[in-house]
Design an enzyme around this catalytic site. Structure first.
Site, mmCIF file in Angstrom:
data_model
loop_
_atom_site.group_PDB
_atom_site.id
_atom_site.type_symbol
_atom_site.label_atom_id
_atom_site.label_comp_id
_atom_site.label_asym_id
_atom_site.label_seq_id
_atom_site.Cartn_x
_atom_site.Cartn_y
_atom_site.Cartn_z
ATOM 1 N N THR A 136 24.617 31.037 -7.025
ATOM 2 C CA THR A 136 25.284 32.222 -7.557
ATOM 3 C C THR A 136 25.063 32.358 -9.068
ATOM 4 O OG1 THR A 136 27.506 33.000 -8.086
ATOM 5 C CG2 THR A 136 27.334 30.712 -7.589
ATOM 6 N N ASP A 137 25.191 33.578 -9.568
ATOM 7 C CA ASP A 137 25.110 33.776 -11.026
ATOM 8 C C ASP A 137 26.357 33.248 -11.732
ATOM 9 O OD1 ASP A 137 26.935 35.711 -10.179
ATOM 10 O OD2 ASP A 137 25.965 37.397 -11.192
ATOM 11 N N GLU A 138 27.401 32.899 -10.944
ATOM 12 C CA GLU A 138 28.649 32.446 -11.572
ATOM 13 C C GLU A 138 28.478 31.110 -12.292
ATOM 14 O OE1 GLU A 138 32.235 33.145 -9.384
ATOM 15 O OE2 GLU A 138 31.299 34.719 -8.184
ATOM 16 N N TYR A 164 34.976 26.779 -8.011
ATOM 17 C CA TYR A 164 33.860 27.251 -7.179
ATOM 18 C C TYR A 164 32.553 27.165 -7.946
ATOM 19 C CZ TYR A 164 30.582 30.686 -5.226
ATOM 20 O OH TYR A 164 29.450 31.311 -4.757
ATOM 21 N N LYS A 221 29.201 24.777 -7.353
ATOM 22 C CA LYS A 221 27.854 25.327 -7.121
ATOM 23 C C LYS A 221 26.899 24.831 -8.212
ATOM 24 C CE LYS A 221 26.655 27.934 -4.370
ATOM 25 N NZ LYS A 221 26.174 27.778 -2.956
HETATM 26 P P1 NAD Z 1 30.911 32.775 3.387
HETATM 27 O O1 NAD Z 1 32.120 32.070 2.877
HETATM 28 O O2 NAD Z 1 31.056 34.129 3.995
HETATM 29 O O3 NAD Z 1 30.167 31.851 4.465
HETATM 30 C C1 NAD Z 1 30.039 30.469 4.313
HETATM 31 C C2 NAD Z 1 29.685 29.873 5.673
HETATM 32 O O4 NAD Z 1 29.524 28.445 5.501
HETATM 33 C C3 NAD Z 1 30.780 30.062 6.744
HETATM 34 O O5 NAD Z 1 30.198 30.507 7.951
HETATM 35 C C4 NAD Z 1 31.381 28.665 6.899
HETATM 36 O O6 NAD Z 1 31.861 28.416 8.206
HETATM 37 C C5 NAD Z 1 30.168 27.783 6.565
HETATM 38 N N1 NAD Z 1 30.579 26.440 6.102
HETATM 39 C C6 NAD Z 1 31.517 26.140 5.174
HETATM 40 N N2 NAD Z 1 31.616 24.803 5.028
HETATM 41 C C7 NAD Z 1 30.691 24.244 5.871
HETATM 42 C C8 NAD Z 1 30.295 22.916 6.165
HETATM 43 N N3 NAD Z 1 30.877 21.861 5.548
HETATM 44 N N4 NAD Z 1 29.312 22.707 7.063
HETATM 45 C C9 NAD Z 1 28.717 23.767 7.700
HETATM 46 N N5 NAD Z 1 29.066 25.045 7.474
HETATM 47 C C10 NAD Z 1 30.033 25.285 6.565
HETATM 48 O O7 NAD Z 1 29.905 32.811 2.143
HETATM 49 P P2 NAD Z 1 28.810 33.900 1.759
HETATM 50 O O8 NAD Z 1 29.451 34.945 0.942
HETATM 51 O O9 NAD Z 1 28.039 34.254 2.977
HETATM 52 O O10 NAD Z 1 27.893 33.044 0.782
HETATM 53 C C11 NAD Z 1 26.798 32.274 1.280
HETATM 54 C C12 NAD Z 1 26.150 31.532 0.122
HETATM 55 O O11 NAD Z 1 25.682 32.460 -0.861
HETATM 56 C C13 NAD Z 1 27.088 30.581 -0.606
HETATM 57 O O12 NAD Z 1 26.374 29.400 -0.905
HETATM 58 C C14 NAD Z 1 27.466 31.324 -1.881
HETATM 59 O O13 NAD Z 1 27.726 30.425 -2.934
HETATM 60 C C15 NAD Z 1 26.204 32.123 -2.139
HETATM 61 N N6 NAD Z 1 26.391 33.394 -2.854
HETATM 62 C C16 NAD Z 1 27.295 34.315 -2.410
HETATM 63 C C17 NAD Z 1 27.445 35.527 -3.078
HETATM 64 C C18 NAD Z 1 28.411 36.580 -2.592
HETATM 65 O O14 NAD Z 1 28.601 37.589 -3.285
HETATM 66 N N7 NAD Z 1 29.025 36.424 -1.433
HETATM 67 C C19 NAD Z 1 26.671 35.787 -4.217
HETATM 68 C C20 NAD Z 1 25.744 34.824 -4.633
HETATM 69 C C21 NAD Z 1 25.614 33.639 -3.950
HETATM 70 P P1 TYD Z 2 35.457 38.663 -5.650
HETATM 71 O O1 TYD Z 2 35.094 39.613 -4.565
HETATM 72 O O2 TYD Z 2 36.503 37.628 -5.369
HETATM 73 O O3 TYD Z 2 34.102 38.002 -6.166
HETATM 74 P P2 TYD Z 2 33.840 37.016 -7.441
HETATM 75 O O4 TYD Z 2 35.118 36.482 -7.935
HETATM 76 O O5 TYD Z 2 32.972 35.965 -6.817
HETATM 77 O O6 TYD Z 2 33.120 37.853 -8.457
HETATM 78 O O7 TYD Z 2 35.945 39.491 -6.909
HETATM 79 C C1 TYD Z 2 35.131 40.475 -7.529
HETATM 80 C C2 TYD Z 2 35.851 40.979 -8.757
HETATM 81 O O8 TYD Z 2 37.033 41.669 -8.343
HETATM 82 C C3 TYD Z 2 36.354 39.855 -9.673
HETATM 83 O O9 TYD Z 2 36.252 40.300 -11.020
HETATM 84 C C4 TYD Z 2 37.800 39.682 -9.293
HETATM 85 C C5 TYD Z 2 38.220 41.085 -8.884
HETATM 86 N N1 TYD Z 2 39.264 41.158 -7.831
HETATM 87 C C6 TYD Z 2 40.389 41.969 -8.040
HETATM 88 O O10 TYD Z 2 40.557 42.595 -9.104
HETATM 89 N N2 TYD Z 2 41.322 42.036 -7.042
HETATM 90 C C7 TYD Z 2 41.188 41.351 -5.868
HETATM 91 O O11 TYD Z 2 42.093 41.437 -4.994
HETATM 92 C C8 TYD Z 2 40.022 40.547 -5.662
HETATM 93 C C9 TYD Z 2 39.831 39.777 -4.379
HETATM 94 C C10 TYD Z 2 39.088 40.491 -6.691
#
Ligand code: NAD
Ligand code: TYD
Length: 355
Positions: free
Chosen positions: A135-137, A160, A164
């Site tokens: 992630t960019d975080e 988190y 990562k």
């Molecule tokens: P998500 O939380 O929706 O899905 C995570 C999945 O991992 C779930 O299906 C969960 O059951 C599985 N999991 C958790 N712990 C596990 C374990 N110990 N063993 C096997 N499986 C396990 O997450 P997401 O939003 O789909 O994100 C996927 C990846 O992309 C993550 O690594 C996250 O850091 C990265 N990412 C997400 C975003 C975003 O905006 N969602 C952005 C950038 C990067």
């Molecule tokens: P989120 O979807 O949790 O993603 P991330 O924290 O990984 O960026 O949140 C996106 C943005 O929205 C973040 O700045 C936090 C804000 N946010 C709210 O203002 N209210 C909410 O209820 C949630 C879940 C997030």
């Protein structure tokens, strides 16, 4: 055929990735290893079309389980690992950081170890890749100016992003120390179908439908750089196939928006779909709440490297993809009810045994 191990494929991005990759790569076979935490939903992948379903297998298991990993690597002779599995929600990491260390750090380490063993035993297929999705975080918070590049120093703010960051460092160290063919991607915020309804965009859509308050942290002026999930999946396939081992690629859509702007857009889109009049505007539900501790102010990706070196750019415009995301959620209320219901969790426990 190419065999890939996808971890965390029952989550938001993994589900979209598996559907997309199997549809556009007819020579791929995917094994999805997922522990099915609250965020994992195997039903997301149960209705695959014929011709695609035959190239997919689900295994319930934990990425921390070293002996399971060894047996899967022996059984399938994978051409690569596409590693999504993670605890992914910042707010949950603030309330309970330990699971984040367990899965994101130790789980990634176990996967790397399984690959290292394969390499030592000379069983790693030519062209093998370990694609680590991050992630960019990890880069921390930006002020009003500037962008995250691949050279930006890590500066995580939440448990988190700290977990990562740690995982990313292990992956990079396994390239430098053992020559494991790794690729690291750092992507901005995703949105789209199957996103768990506690993240900003699905949460706001559902709260509008249910006429609940729309919680906005702090002043609502925090900025995220939004990318449609299918664009992310497409970038990942490009990096897997054309990326240079040992390299990191930032992925972003160039769609920076303040949170309040996103919430206003969602109110207007859902109001339009539900036929609300101006007087009934859902904007009245907006509620500014206490800010998230350590809340990063702004994320913005410089995606020059992936654009120039791998010739990848996003295919979807933000406004169009947001609209289709709203429509997906409004048309899939049953899916939402199921992932939120306790009965559904019971059903998963009965029907999906751990390996
Ligand atoms: P998500 O939380 O929706 O899905 C995570 C999945 O991992 C779930 O299906 C969960 O059951 C599985 N999991 C958790 N712990 C596990 C374990 N110990 N063993 C096997 N499986 C396990 O997450 P997401 O939003 O789909 O994100 C996927 C990846 O992309 C993550 O690594 C996250 O850091 C990265 N990412 C997400 C975003 C975003 O905006 N969602 C952005 C950038 C990067
Ligand atoms: P989120 O979807 O949790 O993603 P991330 O924290 O990984 O960026 O949140 C996106 C943005 O929205 C973040 O700045 C936090 C804000 N946010 C709210 O203002 N209210 C909410 O209820 C949630 C879940 C997030």
């Amino acid at each position: 055929m190419k065999n890939y191990l996808v971890t965390g494929g029952a989550g938001f991005i993994g589900t979209n990735f598996i559907r997309h990759a199997l549809a556009i790569r007819s020579d791929w076979y995917i094994v999805n290893l997922d522990a099915l935490t609250y965020a994992g939903n195997p039903a997301n992948l149960e209705n695959l079309e014929s011709g695609i379903a035959e190239r997919y297998r689900f295994i319930r298991g934990d990425i921390r389980d070293a002996s399971l990993l060894d047996s899967l690597f022996l059984e399938y002779n994978f051409d690569g690992v596409i590693h999504f599995a993670a605890e992914s929600h910042v707010d949950r990491s603030i309330h309970g950081p330990e699971d984040f260390v367990e899965t994101n750090v130790i789980g990634t380490f176990r996967l790397l170890e399984a690959c290292r063993k394969l390499q030592q035993d000379k069983k790693m297929p030519d062209g093998f890749r370990f694609l680590h999705i991050s992630t960019d975080e990890v880069y921390g918070s930006l002020g009003p100016e500037g962008y995250f590049t691949e050279q930006t120093p890590y500066d995580p703010s939440s448990p988190y992003s700290a977990s990562k960051s740690s995982a990313d460092h292990f992956v990079k160290a396994y390239f430098r120390t053992y020559g494991l063919p790794t690729l690291v991607t750092n992507c901005s915020n995703n949105y789209g179908p199957y996103q768990f309804p506690e993240k900003l965009i699905p949460l706001i859509i559902l709260n509008i439908v249910e006429e609940k308050p729309l919680p906005i942290y702090g002043d609502g002026k925090n900025i995220r750089d939004w990318l449609y999930v299918i664009d992310h999946c497409d970038a990942l396939i490009t990096i897997l196939e054309k990326g240079v081992p040992g390299e990191t690629y930032n992925i972003g859509g160039g769609a920076e928006r303040e949170n309040i702007e996103i919430v206003h857009l969602l109110c207007d889109l859902v109001d339009d779909r539900l036929g609300h009049s101006d007087r009934e505007s859902s904007r009245r539900l907006i509620k500014f709440v206490t800010d998230r501790p350590g809340h990063d102010r702004r994320y913005a990706i410089d995606a020059t490297k992936i654009q120039t070196e791998l010739n990848w750019i996003p295919g979807y415009s933000f406004e169009e993809a947001l609209e289709s995301t709203v429509d997906w959620f409004l048309n899939n209320m049953k899916w939402i009810d199921s992932v939120r219901s306790g009965n559904y969790r019971k059903w998963i426990e009965q029907n999906y045994q751990h390996r």
